[in-house]
Design a protein around this motif. Structure first.
Motif, mmCIF file in Angstrom:
data_model
loop_
_atom_site.group_PDB
_atom_site.id
_atom_site.type_symbol
_atom_site.label_atom_id
_atom_site.label_comp_id
_atom_site.label_asym_id
_atom_site.label_seq_id
_atom_site.Cartn_x
_atom_site.Cartn_y
_atom_site.Cartn_z
ATOM 1 N N THR A 9 52.849 60.657 51.063
ATOM 2 C CA THR A 9 53.379 59.467 51.716
ATOM 3 C C THR A 9 52.308 58.869 52.624
ATOM 4 N N PRO A 10 52.407 57.604 52.990
ATOM 5 C CA PRO A 10 51.282 56.913 53.620
ATOM 6 C C PRO A 10 50.872 57.381 55.006
ATOM 7 N N HIS A 11 51.787 57.873 55.841
ATOM 8 C CA HIS A 11 51.357 58.346 57.150
ATOM 9 C C HIS A 11 52.284 59.442 57.653
ATOM 10 N N LYS A 12 51.927 60.039 58.774
ATOM 11 C CA LYS A 12 52.568 61.268 59.224
ATOM 12 C C LYS A 12 53.932 61.024 59.843
ATOM 13 N N LEU A 13 54.741 62.075 59.790
ATOM 14 C CA LEU A 13 56.042 62.032 60.440
ATOM 15 C C LEU A 13 55.895 62.151 61.951
ATOM 16 N N LEU A 14 54.948 62.926 62.412
ATOM 17 C CA LEU A 14 54.733 63.190 63.827
ATOM 18 C C LEU A 14 53.240 63.153 64.118
ATOM 19 N N GLN A 15 52.902 62.986 65.408
ATOM 20 C CA GLN A 15 51.498 62.894 65.799
ATOM 21 C C GLN A 15 50.810 61.792 64.982
ATOM 22 N N ALA A 16 51.551 60.722 64.758
ATOM 23 C CA ALA A 16 51.128 59.733 63.772
ATOM 24 C C ALA A 16 50.055 58.775 64.278
ATOM 25 N N ASN A 17 50.030 58.512 65.576
ATOM 26 C CA ASN A 17 49.106 57.521 66.131
ATOM 27 C C ASN A 17 47.985 58.215 66.892
ATOM 28 N N GLY A 18 46.741 58.009 66.462
ATOM 29 C CA GLY A 18 45.635 58.704 67.101
ATOM 30 C C GLY A 18 44.351 57.913 67.109
ATOM 31 N N ILE A 19 43.344 58.488 67.731
ATOM 32 C CA ILE A 19 41.994 57.940 67.755
ATOM 33 C C ILE A 19 41.027 59.089 67.523
ATOM 34 N N CYS A 20 39.992 58.866 66.718
ATOM 35 C CA CYS A 20 39.022 59.908 66.382
ATOM 36 C C CYS A 20 37.673 59.649 67.037
ATOM 37 N N PHE A 21 36.958 60.739 67.247
ATOM 38 C CA PHE A 21 35.640 60.684 67.880
ATOM 39 C C PHE A 21 34.650 61.561 67.104
ATOM 40 N N ALA A 22 33.384 61.207 67.196
ATOM 41 C CA ALA A 22 32.288 62.078 66.769
ATOM 42 C C ALA A 22 31.476 62.431 68.005
ATOM 43 N N GLY A 23 30.973 63.661 68.041
ATOM 44 C CA GLY A 23 30.214 64.070 69.209
ATOM 45 C C GLY A 23 29.629 65.457 69.056
ATOM 46 N N THR A 24 29.517 66.167 70.175
ATOM 47 C CA THR A 24 28.837 67.466 70.184
ATOM 48 C C THR A 24 29.627 68.502 70.964
ATOM 49 N N TRP A 25 29.487 69.736 70.525
ATOM 50 C CA TRP A 25 30.011 70.935 71.190
ATOM 51 C C TRP A 25 28.806 71.667 71.744
ATOM 52 N N GLN A 26 28.712 71.770 73.065
ATOM 53 C CA GLN A 26 27.545 72.384 73.684
ATOM 54 C C GLN A 26 27.978 73.473 74.653
ATOM 55 N N GLN A 80 28.887 81.280 72.553
ATOM 56 C CA GLN A 80 27.668 81.871 73.102
ATOM 57 C C GLN A 80 26.755 80.796 73.664
ATOM 58 N N GLU A 81 26.042 81.144 74.722
ATOM 59 C CA GLU A 81 25.107 80.214 75.349
ATOM 60 C C GLU A 81 24.089 79.696 74.336
ATOM 61 N N ASN A 82 23.693 78.434 74.508
ATOM 62 C CA ASN A 82 22.731 77.728 73.658
ATOM 63 C C ASN A 82 23.316 77.326 72.299
ATOM 64 N N THR A 83 24.633 77.329 72.177
ATOM 65 C CA THR A 83 25.274 76.795 70.973
ATOM 66 C C THR A 83 25.388 75.281 71.092
ATOM 67 N N TYR A 84 24.920 74.576 70.086
ATOM 68 C CA TYR A 84 24.920 73.106 70.094
ATOM 69 C C TYR A 84 25.242 72.629 68.681
ATOM 70 N N LEU A 85 26.457 72.111 68.493
ATOM 71 C CA LEU A 85 26.960 71.789 67.165
ATOM 72 C C LEU A 85 27.702 70.454 67.167
ATOM 73 N N PRO A 86 27.801 69.815 66.006
ATOM 74 C CA PRO A 86 28.579 68.578 65.933
ATOM 75 C C PRO A 86 30.072 68.854 65.895
ATOM 76 N N VAL A 87 30.852 67.865 66.350
ATOM 77 C CA VAL A 87 32.311 67.959 66.315
ATOM 78 C C VAL A 87 32.916 66.624 65.893
ATOM 79 N N ILE A 88 34.111 66.716 65.326
ATOM 80 C CA ILE A 88 35.013 65.583 65.166
ATOM 81 C C ILE A 88 36.253 65.909 65.993
ATOM 82 N N VAL A 89 36.710 64.979 66.813
ATOM 83 C CA VAL A 89 37.867 65.169 67.682
ATOM 84 C C VAL A 89 38.901 64.100 67.362
ATOM 85 N N ARG A 90 40.170 64.499 67.299
ATOM 86 C CA ARG A 90 41.256 63.524 67.186
ATOM 87 C C ARG A 90 42.185 63.678 68.377
#
Length: 394
Positions: A122-139, A151-161
């Motif tokens: 179906t086209p969209h969710k029943l719940l948690q339907a309205n959101g905004i997404c981000f790209a960034g980093t986990w440091q 662990q210290e010195n971990t630096y990775l990409p993330v997607i957040v909703r």
């Protein structure tokens, strides 16, 4: 109504619905209300400008240039921005379709499927339907006892909703605010068992895949189960064991009863007697190496040290943006350098509970691109860390 009911209902509401596979309802892309309600501008007809933002002063294509999978996921999430913000409506009348319990079916799939995208029935969710997404980093930039991606010195990409649980997205609505975080370790392709898209594997196969490896690792953090009425959502601290808060609006109580039955049942199918609607584990990240060798993608079991609780809070210097809809409030175009940061705090278990947690600041999540898009709302999937999976030996 007892607090147990509220916790079981509302936290599973967020945890099992952050992924579109869990909860989808009928409607059409860009359609913000039923045709009979188009004249009701207060409900569904708010229109905003194009909704992709980011720091144009940075060449983000060169961020993690060797992490092809992150860029593949990010490209899809940002590929179809809305021309305006939709107002998807949450309603229990969409929980069933032709006699089939859609809510239970997809909630169960969400807990055993680690795909990063799904194709909805179906086209969209029943719940948690309205959101905004981000790209960034986990440091992770501070020394701590924790292993793996903590662990210290971990630096990775993330997607957040970021999203709210029910229909209300505006300042005068009671909004249960939370985020889903998708971390991208540098995993060798030969060690990865999941695919980018959902497959029709049976539950046993899917659960086995969740235990043996994944291209991404996911977290779910929330402010309160029942939500709060506040002009600004961004300053709210978020944890993996949120406070109870108040009951949902009276008009949503019947929906809550249905959620109590079906979503708890799905959680118990995977976690059994360990199922806990109010708590979602974060220990699984401590098992995963950020930059593994060819021999293994996981931390030696004897060296795994994991936090029990995680909390994120916005940096104190972050300005407050006065926008009626939370998706506009969080749009990065309004922030200095078109970015903001959440501080990451971690704490070990103690018998007195999270109110007595010994928090240690270990790092930060920085987001520098944002989008409201069809893929963000309806296709992007965050595999939920069921307690049975988090407790499994890797």
């Amino acid at each position: 109504m007892q607090n147990t009911f509220t916790a079981n209902t509302l936290f599973i509401l967020f945890l099992l619905t952050a992924a579109p596979s869990a909860l989808a309802n009928s409607g059409s892309f860009y359609k913000t209300s039923n045709s009979d309600d188009q004249s009701n501008s207060d409900n569904n007809s708010a229109v905003y400008g194009l909704s992709i933002e980011g720091n144009e002063q940075k060449d983000k294509k060169h961020l993690f240039p060797t992490h092809a999978y992150f860029h593949k996921v990010k490209q899809r999430v940002f590929s179809d921005p809305y021309p305006f913000l939709p107002q998807y409506t949450v309603s229990k009348k969409f929980f069933d379709n032709g006699g089939e319990n859609v809510l239970l079916k997809h909630a169960k799939r969400t807990l055993v499927d680690n795909s990063d995208f799904v194709t909805l029935e179906t086209p969209h969710k029943l719940l948690q339907a309205n959101g905004i997404c981000f790209a960034g980093t986990w440091q992770i930039n501070s020394e701590s006892p924790y292993s793996g991606l903590y662990q210290e010195n971990t630096y990775l990409p993330v997607i957040v909703r970021a999203s709210v649980s029910l229909s209300g997205t505006k300042q005068d609505n009671k909004r249960a605010f939370g985020i889903a975080v998708k971390v991208f370790p540098h995993l060798p392709q030969t060690s990865i068992s999941n695919s980018i898209e959902h497959s029709n594997a049976n539950d046993a196969d899917a659960l086995a895949k969740r235990k043996t490896g994944a291209k991404t690792q996911n977290l779910f953090l929330m402010h309160s189960l029942g939500g709060t009425t506040t002009p600004h959502l961004l300053p709210l601290p978020l944890t993996n064991e949120p406070v109870l808060g108040s009951l949902p609006p009276f008009s949503q109580l019947l929906t809550a009863y249905r959620l109590e039955s079906d979503l708890t049942k799905a959680d118990e199918m995977v976690s059994g007697k360990n199922a806990n609607a109010r708590f979602r584990p974060v220990a699984h990240l401590a098992h995963i190496l950020a930059n593994p060798t060819y021999g293994s993608v996981t931390v030696s079991e004897s060296k795994v040290v994991a936090p029990h609780w995680l909390k994120v809070s916005i940096a104190s210097e972050t300005p407050l943006i006065n926008k009626d809809d939370f998706r506009e409030e969080l749009s990065l175009k309004y922030y200095p350098q078109q970015a903001f940061q959440w501080h990451i705090d971690a704490a070990p278990f103690n018998k007195k509970g999270i109110d007595h947690a010994n928090w240690q600041r270990i790092g930060k999540i920085t987001v520098n691109e944002s989008v409201t898009s069809l893929t963000c709302d309806t296709k992007l999937h965050f595999a939920h860390p069921a307690i049975a999976i988090a407790n499994a030996n890797y």
